[in-house]
Design an enzyme around this catalytic site. Structure first.
Site, PDB file in Angstrom:
ATOM      1  N   ASP A 169      20.676  42.603  50.944  1.00 48.70           N
ATOM      2  CA  ASP A 169      22.394  42.731  50.685  1.00 48.70           C
ATOM      3  C   ASP A 169      22.859  41.634  49.726  1.00 48.70           C
ATOM      4  O   ASP A 169      22.067  40.451  49.952  1.00 48.70           O
ATOM      5  CB  ASP A 169      23.123  42.919  52.129  1.00 48.70           C
ATOM      6  CG  ASP A 169      22.745  42.211  53.164  1.00 48.70           C
ATOM      7  OD1 ASP A 169      22.497  41.217  53.057  1.00 48.70           O
ATOM      8  OD2 ASP A 169      23.216  42.572  54.218  1.00 48.70           O
ATOM      9  N   GLU A 188      10.765  37.556  62.060  1.00 56.80           N
ATOM     10  CA  GLU A 188      11.313  36.120  62.034  1.00 56.80           C
ATOM     11  C   GLU A 188      10.847  34.994  62.932  1.00 56.80           C
ATOM     12  O   GLU A 188      11.181  34.332  63.692  1.00 56.80           O
ATOM     13  CB  GLU A 188      12.983  36.095  62.402  1.00 56.80           C
ATOM     14  CG  GLU A 188      13.732  36.981  61.405  1.00 56.80           C
ATOM     15  CD  GLU A 188      15.340  37.121  61.862  1.00 56.80           C
ATOM     16  OE1 GLU A 188      15.603  36.816  63.064  1.00 56.80           O
ATOM     17  OE2 GLU A 188      15.957  37.896  61.132  1.00 56.80           O
ATOM     18  N   HIS A 229      18.454  38.704  52.298  1.00 57.45           N
ATOM     19  CA  HIS A 229      19.921  38.698  52.619  1.00 57.45           C
ATOM     20  C   HIS A 229      20.385  37.580  51.626  1.00 57.45           C
ATOM     21  O   HIS A 229      19.937  36.479  51.570  1.00 57.45           O
ATOM     22  CB  HIS A 229      20.271  38.339  53.969  1.00 57.45           C
ATOM     23  CG  HIS A 229      19.927  39.471  54.952  1.00 57.45           C
ATOM     24  ND1 HIS A 229      20.633  40.685  54.980  1.00 57.45           N
ATOM     25  CD2 HIS A 229      18.844  39.370  55.816  1.00 57.45           C
ATOM     26  CE1 HIS A 229      19.732  41.319  55.822  1.00 57.45           C
ATOM     27  NE2 HIS A 229      18.877  40.888  56.456  1.00 57.45           N
ATOM     28  N   ASN A 250       7.822  40.553  59.275  1.00 58.54           N
ATOM     29  CA  ASN A 250       9.317  40.717  58.578  1.00 58.54           C
ATOM     30  C   ASN A 250       9.806  39.249  58.537  1.00 58.54           C
ATOM     31  O   ASN A 250       9.990  38.737  59.656  1.00 58.54           O
ATOM     32  CB  ASN A 250      10.090  41.618  59.072  1.00 58.54           C
ATOM     33  CG  ASN A 250      11.302  41.966  58.035  1.00 58.54           C
ATOM     34  OD1 ASN A 250      10.940  42.382  56.786  1.00 58.54           O
ATOM     35  ND2 ASN A 250      12.310  42.285  58.809  1.00 58.54           N
ATOM     36  N   GLU A 261      15.690  44.153  53.542  1.00 62.82           N
ATOM     37  CA  GLU A 261      17.096  44.162  54.074  1.00 62.82           C
ATOM     38  C   GLU A 261      18.017  43.473  53.244  1.00 62.82           C
ATOM     39  O   GLU A 261      19.062  42.861  53.686  1.00 62.82           O
ATOM     40  CB  GLU A 261      17.025  43.406  55.512  1.00 62.82           C
ATOM     41  CG  GLU A 261      16.118  43.656  56.492  1.00 62.82           C
ATOM     42  CD  GLU A 261      16.434  42.875  57.874  1.00 62.82           C
ATOM     43  OE1 GLU A 261      17.279  42.337  57.980  1.00 62.82           O
ATOM     44  OE2 GLU A 261      15.156  42.903  58.646  1.00 62.82           O
TER      45      GLU A 261
HETATM   46  C1  XIL Z   1      21.240  43.168  62.521  1.00 64.27           C
HETATM   47  C2  XIL Z   1      22.158  44.333  62.736  1.00 64.27           C
HETATM   48  O1  XIL Z   1      22.481  44.819  61.415  1.00 64.27           O
HETATM   49  C3  XIL Z   1      23.535  44.195  63.664  1.00 64.27           C
HETATM   50  O2  XIL Z   1      24.151  45.538  63.688  1.00 64.27           O
HETATM   51  C4  XIL Z   1      23.037  43.793  64.871  1.00 64.27           C
HETATM   52  O3  XIL Z   1      24.167  43.508  65.645  1.00 64.27           O
HETATM   53  C5  XIL Z   1      22.219  42.411  64.816  1.00 64.27           C
HETATM   54  O4  XIL Z   1      21.141  42.698  64.071  1.00 64.27           O
HETATM   55  N1  XIL Z   1      17.679  40.449  60.288  1.00 64.27           N
HETATM   56  C6  XIL Z   1      17.270  41.513  60.943  1.00 64.27           C
HETATM   57  C7  XIL Z   1      18.003  42.553  61.399  1.00 64.27           C
HETATM   58  O5  XIL Z   1      15.802  41.609  61.003  1.00 64.27           O
HETATM   59  O6  XIL Z   1      17.408  43.255  62.667  1.00 64.27           O
HETATM   60  C8  XIL Z   1      19.282  42.058  61.710  1.00 64.27           C
HETATM   61  O7  XIL Z   1      20.067  43.239  61.941  1.00 64.27           O
HETATM   62  C9  XIL Z   1      19.894  41.227  60.798  1.00 64.27           C
HETATM   63  C10 XIL Z   1      19.099  40.118  60.190  1.00 64.27           C
END
Ligand code: XIL
Length: 359
Positions: A278, A170, A247, A211, A276
């Site tokens: 979802d 990020e 996401h 990422n 990641e």
């Molecule tokens: C999130 C986890 O899922 C949570 O359990 C934690 O509290 C915060 O981080 N982007 C990312 C991940 O790269 O590391 C994040 O994960 C979600 C968003």
């Protein structure tokens, strides 16, 4: 058929186990998971293997320890796991120079027992940093030493055992500038190249990723990210790929948009990965919403399958019992392909169908 009495005992044991998991963040499961892996053989990974794609999930060491059905489902369905939090900066280096690898070790050992690959997540990020670092007021020289020592220790510990690392997470903001974080403020833009160099030195075999979220459709952030990685490549920075967090919400991003962004990165000679995914819904989710969600999962996976640069498709967890969504997006949830009792949802069946159809 399991007798009702046994089922009650098993359920009671799991409730106890869930209570000890405690988790600390995100929602605890509202319903205790049932016994194993209501898995329809073959699992997603078996279906994906002929495509040269690994299906992945984020995993939590504490749940793995508390609930055997959780690990069984992962082993039956997936080919690569990402520790959801256990390899982040604060948990792995809670005090300067003092490392704690207990949880990450447990995830890596689990993966090795089941022949799963591991994605390491993440070395350089602006969140989940320890207070000794955020409040340390270190100058550039010291901050650089902290960054390099952290990467050397964490990547070095798992040398040869972690296939892919999210080295930098990020780094770009929504306007397309480098994100204003501790690393940029103290070290300037060179921190990114520096981190990749340190990771390569610590494990020459690992594939090194930048990422990012919200780069799955065209826009200033996606453009800036592509420009950034092109520049890093031109400068000889050892970067191998770009992770697309993905996401999503139903229909956004579209599969077409994602495929287009994967292609832009692939054209630079870089690997891509969906890291990641979802698809969050308003809860409680209606059958119609679950169907739209399934269609979105299918489209996102198909985008990866048709882009030759994409070899990994990972979701951010697999079960609605354990997901970051409820805490982060109030009123939303039900974002993953298995329900709270590890039973496949329409989303899992849609992904399996996509994998079968394209063989
Ligand atoms: C999130 C986890 O899922 C949570 O359990 C934690 O509290 C915060 O981080 N982007 C990312 C991940 O790269 O590391 C994040 O994960 C979600 C968003």
């Amino acid at each position: 058929m399991r007798s009702p009495a046994v089922a009650v005992l098993v359920a009671a044991g799991l409730v106890a186990a869930m209570a000890t998991v405690g988790c600390g963040d995100d929602t605890a499961a509202r319903t205790a998971p049932s016994t194993p892996a209501a898995t329809e053989a073959p699992g997603l990974q078996a279906l994906a293997a002929p495509h040269g794609v690994r299906m992945g999930t984020a995993v939590r060491a504490n749940v793995l320890a508390a609930d055997p059905g959780y690990g069984r489902t992962i082993a039956a369905q997936y080919g690569i796991v990402t520790p959801e939090n256990d390899l982040k900066f604060a948990p792995t280096e809670p005090q300067r120079g003092r490392f704690d690898f207990a949880a990450a070790d447990a995830v890596v050992a689990f993966a090795e027992r089941h022949g799963l690959a591991v994605r390491g997540h993440t070395l350089v990020w602006h969140r989940q940093l320890p207070a000794w670092l955020t409040e340390g007021r270190f100058d550039a020289r010291e901050t650089r030493a902290v960054l390099r020592a952290h990467i050397a220790a964490v990547v070095g510990r798992y040398r040869g055992r972690i296939a892919q690392w999210d080295v930098v997470n990020e780094a770009v903001d929504e306007d397309g500038r480098l994100r204003d974080n501790l690393w940029l403020r103290v070290l300037g833009p060179g921190y990114i190249g520096d981190a990749f160099q340190a990771a390569r030195a610590a494990d020459p075999e690992a594939r090194l990723f930048l990422n990012e979220f919200a780069i799955e459709a065209p826009g200033p952030k996606a453009d800036a990210t592509v420009a950034l990685v092109a520049r890093l490549r031109a400068e000889g920075v050892p970067i191998d790929g770009v992770g697309f967090q993905a996401h999503a919400t139903p229909g956004a991003p579209s599969g077409e948009a994602l495929a287009g962004q994967l292609r832009r990165v692939g054209r630079l000679g870089l690997e891509t990965a969906v890291t990641e995914a979802d698809v969050r819904l308003d809860v409680p989710a209606t059958p119609a919403a679950l169907a739209r969600q399934a269609n979105t999962y299918r489209q996102l996976l198909e985008a990866c399958l048709r882009e030759p640069s994409c070899h990994t498709f990972a979701t951010w967890g697999f079960t609605d019992a354990w997901s970051w969504i409820a805490k982060t997006f109030p009123g939303q949830g039900a974002a993953l392909p298995f329900d709270e009792r590890y039973r496949p949802k329409p989303a899992q069946r849609a992904m399996a169908a996509a994998l079968r159809a394209r063989r």
